[in-house]
Design an enzyme around this catalytic site. Sequence first.
Site, PDB file in Angstrom:
ATOM      1  N   ASP A  78       0.844  -1.192   0.000  1.00 46.35           N
ATOM      2  CA  ASP A  78       0.000   0.000   0.000  1.00 46.35           C
ATOM      3  C   ASP A  78       0.878   1.240   0.000  1.00 46.35           C
ATOM      4  OD1 ASP A  78      -2.973   1.035   0.739  1.00 46.35           O
ATOM      5  OD2 ASP A  78      -1.477   2.254   1.779  1.00 46.35           O
ATOM      6  N   TYR A 104       2.712   9.978  -0.190  1.00 47.55           N
ATOM      7  CA  TYR A 104       3.843   9.450   0.581  1.00 47.55           C
ATOM      8  C   TYR A 104       5.186   9.771  -0.066  1.00 47.55           C
ATOM      9  CZ  TYR A 104       0.133   6.456   2.556  1.00 47.55           C
ATOM     10  OH  TYR A 104      -1.014   5.974   3.120  1.00 47.55           O
ATOM     11  N   HIS A 110      -7.761   9.745  -1.770  1.00 49.15           N
ATOM     12  CA  HIS A 110      -7.099   9.670  -0.466  1.00 49.15           C
ATOM     13  C   HIS A 110      -7.914  10.320   0.659  1.00 49.15           C
ATOM     14  CE1 HIS A 110      -2.772   9.223   1.272  1.00 49.15           C
ATOM     15  NE2 HIS A 110      -3.684   8.964   2.185  1.00 49.15           N
TER      16      HIS A 110
END
Length: 275
Positions: A46, A51, A109
């Site tokens: 994931d 990120y 997200h």
Amino acid sequence: MNAVPDITLNNGVKIPQLGFGTFQIPPADTRAATLTALEIGYRHIDTAEMYGNEKEVGQAVRDSGIDRDDIFITSKLNNPFHEPAAAHAAFDQSLADLGLAHLDLFLIHWPLPALGKFVETWKALEEIYRSGRVRAIGVSNFQPHHLRRLLEGSVIVPAVNQVEVHPYLTQDEVRAFDAEHDIATEAWSPIAQGKVLDDPIIVGIANTVGRTPAQVTLRWALQRGDIVFPKSVTRSRVEENFALFDFELSEGDMAEISALNRNERTGLDPDRNNG
């Protein structure tokens, strides 16, 4: 190798119930950490645009020597790209950064409710799904009222809803709504950034079953039916987090852990996070 069970999503795609999370892993450490997870036996990774480590995840997948089709890879749409055209471009960039021809799962997200564009953003994901470049689409951090609005204005029901879930935030309302609509619940921050590991109830159960508090907490999440992805850059902990399928918690243990709920978040409130 422990056999990780699959969960079948609402479109028939199978997803491993245990995965490896890359949230808060710096890009410089991501390739090595992901390779370690793949060596140990994880087949579900994931990541997210937010990120900043998609390139390193993709490199690890290639360097592992494991067939691409044997690894389930998720990424997520970053907050600045809720315009449909921007969402398409961001998805293309994720594929390019990962070095992949397709993704297994792509998520919005955050709902960003003040922006109010998640329904039209979802329609862009529906178009991407119909293009065949992603096997399933879903959402992350959506509350029931966000999901109701999404379902009213869309064709495809999200395959998953990835939300913060742990013993101090059991998310019973969200999980019930997801289950009612055949949306799988994924649990991020499953050990509450480590906050639950010193809880006397969890420590006591761990001592009784001969496991660590982290293993007990993750096992609780799995037995509830959630898809879980702990993360660590330490090999011994990555191994520990994978060793979850040769023991079970009793109904009493499960109830005691669930009773620890405080509605306490370690991350942002989806109704207050607006990018």
